[in-house]
Design an enzyme around this catalytic site. Structure first.
Site, mmCIF file in Angstrom:
data_model
loop_
_atom_site.group_PDB
_atom_site.id
_atom_site.type_symbol
_atom_site.label_atom_id
_atom_site.label_comp_id
_atom_site.label_asym_id
_atom_site.label_seq_id
_atom_site.Cartn_x
_atom_site.Cartn_y
_atom_site.Cartn_z
ATOM 1 N N ASP A 89 0.832 -1.204 0.000
ATOM 2 C CA ASP A 89 0.000 0.000 0.000
ATOM 3 C C ASP A 89 0.869 1.257 0.000
ATOM 4 O O ASP A 89 1.786 1.389 0.823
ATOM 5 C CB ASP A 89 -0.902 0.039 1.238
ATOM 6 C CG ASP A 89 -1.958 -1.050 1.232
ATOM 7 O OD1 ASP A 89 -2.158 -1.679 0.180
ATOM 8 O OD2 ASP A 89 -2.579 -1.272 2.294
ATOM 9 N N GLY A 135 -6.637 -9.905 0.871
ATOM 10 C CA GLY A 135 -6.335 -11.270 1.280
ATOM 11 C C GLY A 135 -5.329 -11.308 2.411
ATOM 12 O O GLY A 135 -5.526 -11.993 3.428
ATOM 13 N N GLU A 146 -10.314 -9.316 -5.068
ATOM 14 C CA GLU A 146 -9.197 -8.601 -5.696
ATOM 15 C C GLU A 146 -8.337 -9.535 -6.532
ATOM 16 O O GLU A 146 -7.257 -9.145 -6.959
ATOM 17 C CB GLU A 146 -8.342 -7.912 -4.622
ATOM 18 C CG GLU A 146 -9.016 -6.707 -3.993
ATOM 19 C CD GLU A 146 -8.123 -5.990 -2.985
ATOM 20 O OE1 GLU A 146 -8.392 -4.806 -2.733
ATOM 21 O OE2 GLU A 146 -7.179 -6.607 -2.458
ATOM 22 N N ALA A 163 -19.895 3.124 11.173
ATOM 23 C CA ALA A 163 -19.981 3.558 12.567
ATOM 24 C C ALA A 163 -21.217 3.035 13.273
ATOM 25 O O ALA A 163 -21.333 3.161 14.501
ATOM 26 C CB ALA A 163 -19.968 5.087 12.626
ATOM 27 N N ASP A 215 -7.749 6.224 11.548
ATOM 28 C CA ASP A 215 -7.531 5.707 10.198
ATOM 29 C C ASP A 215 -8.440 4.490 10.028
ATOM 30 O O ASP A 215 -8.329 3.517 10.785
ATOM 31 C CB ASP A 215 -6.056 5.315 10.044
ATOM 32 C CG ASP A 215 -5.701 4.794 8.655
ATOM 33 O OD1 ASP A 215 -6.626 4.569 7.851
ATOM 34 O OD2 ASP A 215 -4.505 4.602 8.390
ATOM 35 N N GLY A 260 -12.347 -2.906 7.786
ATOM 36 C CA GLY A 260 -13.235 -3.909 7.206
ATOM 37 C C GLY A 260 -12.581 -5.273 7.116
ATOM 38 O O GLY A 260 -13.221 -6.301 7.376
ATOM 39 N N ASP A 261 -11.301 -5.313 6.754
ATOM 40 C CA ASP A 261 -10.583 -6.586 6.674
ATOM 41 C C ASP A 261 -10.384 -7.194 8.057
ATOM 42 O O ASP A 261 -10.418 -8.423 8.227
ATOM 43 C CB ASP A 261 -9.241 -6.389 5.977
ATOM 44 C CG ASP A 261 -9.388 -6.015 4.516
ATOM 45 O OD1 ASP A 261 -10.389 -6.436 3.893
ATOM 46 O OD2 ASP A 261 -8.505 -5.309 3.986
ATOM 47 N N GLY A 293 -2.469 2.872 9.396
ATOM 48 C CA GLY A 293 -2.030 1.719 8.635
ATOM 49 C C GLY A 293 -3.076 0.631 8.586
ATOM 50 O O GLY A 293 -4.059 0.649 9.334
#
Length: 297
Positions: free
Chosen positions: A11, A39, A137, A215, A238, A243-244, A279
């Protein structure tokens, strides 16, 4: 064992005052390179939730590939099914604004090398009691092959329909559990994302669904009645990777035979914890770092 079939990226994260509109240029304050890819992130989250995890993925023969898998190796994710190919390691271009909102563009690179054949070889030992986590992805044929192999083996499949692709709706009907946010749910199923709509889809398909609401927490549908659990109140730093974190923790909780509502609650708390740090992978907490005191409702 949890198998994660998915992407590995490095990233490139840019901090900006606001996200640019089409045609607009904005100035940023910082650029960082951090390991990512849905992943890889979900594999790390499931591992830090306490599961034994093997990642099935492709990276390039480059320095980005080494950097993108370092955190996974350090945390104990099994990388024996991560193959190297002649394309560059995938890259995600991430912009984060002052309100911690983000926009992301993904360049797949080596992720495109993850074929059905690679998946068949990597999952040849799949058996009942295993869990397979998937996202979108990587090539759809790889995802479909993994879901079909999970079903044939009696393993439990979890599909995170992100990003939404042409086959997302049909793949969702094959997976045992689907995880979607509000935008993804509406795009795939053509309905307003509500508890009632989620439950209706589950009753029609016989699948289970976790509908994430940012939220406002998440809804778990597919049982006798949908369950809505709200997150702790936090000030996010951040949201990249939250979600991951949710996906990995929820899958790990269900794999460990937690009650679905308990697994959902732990996943929501873990994703909230991840929002307190910058991060993607660096913010994913270990299970013993999810502090009830710091994240009290």
């Amino acid at each position: 064992m949890i198998y994660v079939v998915g992407s590995v990226n490095l990233d490139y994260v840019a901090h900006v005052q606001k996200l640019p509109r089409p045609g607009e240029t904005v100035l940023g304050s910082e650029l960082r390179k951090t390991p990512g890819g849905k992943g890889a992130n979900q594999a790390l989250a499931a591992r830090r939730a306490g599961a034994a995890v093997r990642l099935v993925a492709c990276i390039g023969r480059d320095d980005d590939g080494i950097a993108a898998t370092a955190s996974l190796a350090e945390s104990g994710v099994d990388l024996t099914s991560v193959q190297k190919c002649d394309m560059p390691t995938g890259v995600a271009l991430i912009q984060i604004d002052a309100a911690a909102e983000n926009s992301i563009a993904v360049l797949p690179g080596a992720n495109s090398c993850l074929s059905a054949g690679v998946v068949r070889d990597a999952l040849s030992g799949l058996k009942a009691g295993n869990t397979v986590i998937l996202q979108q992805e990587v090539p759809q044929e790889a995802t479909r092959t993994a879901i079909e192999m999970a079903r044939a083996a009696g393993a439990f499949s979890v599909l995170n329909v992100a990003p939404v692709l042409p086959e997302s709706a049909s793949l969702a009907c094959l997976a045992d559990m689907v995880i979607a946010n509000e935008t993804e749910f509406q795009a795939i199923f053509g309905q307003t994302p509500t508890a009632e709509a989620a439950q209706e889809w589950c009753q029609t398909t016989g699948r289970r669904l976790a509908l994430t609401l940012g939220a406002d927490g998440a809804i778990l549908a597919g049982g006798d009645a949908p369950r809505h659990i709200r997150p702790p109140k936090i000030t996010p730093v951040d949201t990249v990777g939250a979600g991951d974190t949710f996906v990995g923790y929820l899958a790990a909780g269900l794999h460990a035979h937690m009650a679905p509502e308990q697994a959902l609650d732990v996943a929501i708390r873990a994703s909230a914890q991840a929002c307190l740090y910058s991060g993607a992978q660096s913010a994913i907490p270990w299970i013993d770092q999810i502090s009830v005191q710091n994240l009290s409702r």
